[in-house]
Design a protein around this motif. Structure first.
Motif, mmCIF file in Angstrom:
data_model
loop_
_atom_site.group_PDB
_atom_site.id
_atom_site.type_symbol
_atom_site.label_atom_id
_atom_site.label_comp_id
_atom_site.label_asym_id
_atom_site.label_seq_id
_atom_site.Cartn_x
_atom_site.Cartn_y
_atom_site.Cartn_z
ATOM 1 N N LEU A 4 -9.239 -4.041 -5.527
ATOM 2 C CA LEU A 4 -8.961 -2.525 -5.236
ATOM 3 C C LEU A 4 -10.574 -1.755 -4.961
ATOM 4 C CD1 LEU A 4 -6.349 -3.290 -6.789
ATOM 5 C CD2 LEU A 4 -6.154 -0.922 -6.983
ATOM 6 N N VAL A 5 -11.288 -1.191 -3.958
ATOM 7 C CA VAL A 5 -12.657 -0.624 -4.040
ATOM 8 C C VAL A 5 -12.332 0.666 -3.671
ATOM 9 C CG1 VAL A 5 -14.722 -1.120 -2.939
ATOM 10 C CG2 VAL A 5 -12.794 -2.784 -3.204
ATOM 11 N N GLU A 6 -12.861 1.552 -4.181
ATOM 12 C CA GLU A 6 -12.498 3.110 -4.042
ATOM 13 C C GLU A 6 -14.100 3.090 -3.241
ATOM 14 O OE1 GLU A 6 -11.527 2.850 -8.550
ATOM 15 O OE2 GLU A 6 -12.899 1.289 -7.354
ATOM 16 N N ARG A 19 -13.324 13.303 0.047
ATOM 17 C CA ARG A 19 -11.747 12.134 0.249
ATOM 18 C C ARG A 19 -11.974 10.707 -0.042
ATOM 19 N NH1 ARG A 19 -8.749 10.444 4.798
ATOM 20 N NH2 ARG A 19 -10.269 9.157 5.181
ATOM 21 N N LEU A 20 -11.656 11.127 -1.688
ATOM 22 C CA LEU A 20 -11.766 9.294 -1.929
ATOM 23 C C LEU A 20 -10.618 8.488 -1.327
ATOM 24 C CD1 LEU A 20 -11.026 10.229 -5.538
ATOM 25 C CD2 LEU A 20 -14.241 10.456 -4.059
ATOM 26 N N SER A 21 -11.481 7.143 -0.863
ATOM 27 C CA SER A 21 -10.254 6.149 -0.296
ATOM 28 C C SER A 21 -10.758 5.272 -1.289
ATOM 29 C CB SER A 21 -10.975 6.211 0.643
ATOM 30 O OG SER A 21 -11.367 6.903 1.540
ATOM 31 N N CYS A 22 -8.926 4.044 -1.439
ATOM 32 C CA CYS A 22 -8.877 3.044 -2.317
ATOM 33 C C CYS A 22 -8.160 1.826 -1.517
ATOM 34 C CB CYS A 22 -8.140 3.537 -3.225
ATOM 35 S SG CYS A 22 -7.990 1.678 -4.056
ATOM 36 N N ALA A 23 -9.377 1.191 -0.770
ATOM 37 C CA ALA A 23 -8.653 -0.191 0.318
ATOM 38 C C ALA A 23 -9.026 -0.807 -0.011
ATOM 39 C CB ALA A 23 -10.348 -0.429 1.148
ATOM 40 N N THR A 24 -7.808 -1.269 -0.169
ATOM 41 C CA THR A 24 -6.963 -2.976 -0.787
ATOM 42 C C THR A 24 -7.001 -4.106 -0.181
ATOM 43 O OG1 THR A 24 -4.727 -2.559 -0.652
ATOM 44 C CG2 THR A 24 -5.030 -1.332 -2.598
ATOM 45 N N GLN A 107 2.723 2.570 -15.069
ATOM 46 C CA GLN A 107 2.546 0.727 -15.698
ATOM 47 C C GLN A 107 1.782 0.733 -14.602
ATOM 48 O OE1 GLN A 107 5.084 -1.787 -17.016
ATOM 49 N NE2 GLN A 107 6.368 -0.687 -18.817
ATOM 50 N N TYR A 108 0.368 -0.092 -14.723
ATOM 51 C CA TYR A 108 -0.603 -0.279 -13.674
ATOM 52 C C TYR A 108 -0.847 -1.662 -13.358
ATOM 53 C CZ TYR A 108 0.478 4.091 -11.508
ATOM 54 O OH TYR A 108 0.858 4.884 -11.155
ATOM 55 N N ALA A 109 -0.899 -2.370 -12.412
ATOM 56 C CA ALA A 109 -1.658 -3.852 -12.852
ATOM 57 C C ALA A 109 -3.022 -4.285 -12.408
ATOM 58 C CB ALA A 109 -0.231 -5.246 -12.667
ATOM 59 N N TYR A 110 -3.191 -3.297 -11.963
ATOM 60 C CA TYR A 110 -4.307 -3.703 -10.891
ATOM 61 C C TYR A 110 -5.337 -1.968 -11.309
ATOM 62 C CZ TYR A 110 -1.382 -7.780 -9.373
ATOM 63 O OH TYR A 110 -0.787 -8.794 -9.702
ATOM 64 N N TRP A 111 -6.583 -2.521 -11.525
ATOM 65 C CA TRP A 111 -7.569 -1.954 -11.066
ATOM 66 C C TRP A 111 -8.936 -2.130 -9.911
ATOM 67 C CZ3 TRP A 111 -6.458 3.467 -14.093
ATOM 68 C CH2 TRP A 111 -4.950 2.607 -14.649
#
Length: 121
Positions: A4-6, A19-24, A107-111
């Motif tokens: 995950l890349v913000e 505006r933030l983006s999160c590319a996965t 609950q979140y597994a990836y950051w």
């Protein structure tokens, strides 16, 4: 490997927008719920917003309701956070997170690694 890349953070004056983006990558993005969190200096990480796998359900922290909008583009494997009417208290490192469920969860597994947002008064 899930990544995950913000991006999109920066310095903005109070009242401005970002505006933030999160590319996965590394898994089927469209199958899972996602969220945004933030951590200000000296404070614990806090929930900002979350979105279900389809985008049909969203949740927001009270502090950002009416100002922030979470969205996702499953075709682009990307999640967004539109932040309007920014306040100095929004200053923090913003993190995107990936769940292992389709519905919104706590609950979140990836950051991601985080992106800095600074709002000047």
């Amino acid at each position: 490997q899930v990544q995950l890349v913000e991006s999109g953070g920066g310095l903005v004056q109070a009242g401005g927008s970002l505006r933030l983006s999160c590319a996965t990558s590394g898994r089927t993005f469209s199958m899972y719920a996602m969220g945004w969190f933030r951590q200000a200096p000296g404070k614990e990480r806090e929930f900002v917003a979350a979105i279900s796998w389809s985008g049909s359900s969203t949740e927001y922290a009270d502090s950002v309701k009416g100002r922030f909008t979470i969205s996702r583009d499953n075709a682009k494997n990307t999640m967004y956070l539109q932040m309007n009417s920014l306040k100095p208290e929004d200053t923090a490192v913003y993190y995107c997170a990936g769940a292992r469920s389709r519905i919104i969860t706590n609950q979140y597994a990836y950051w991601g690694q985080g992106t800095q947002v600074a709002v000047s008064s």
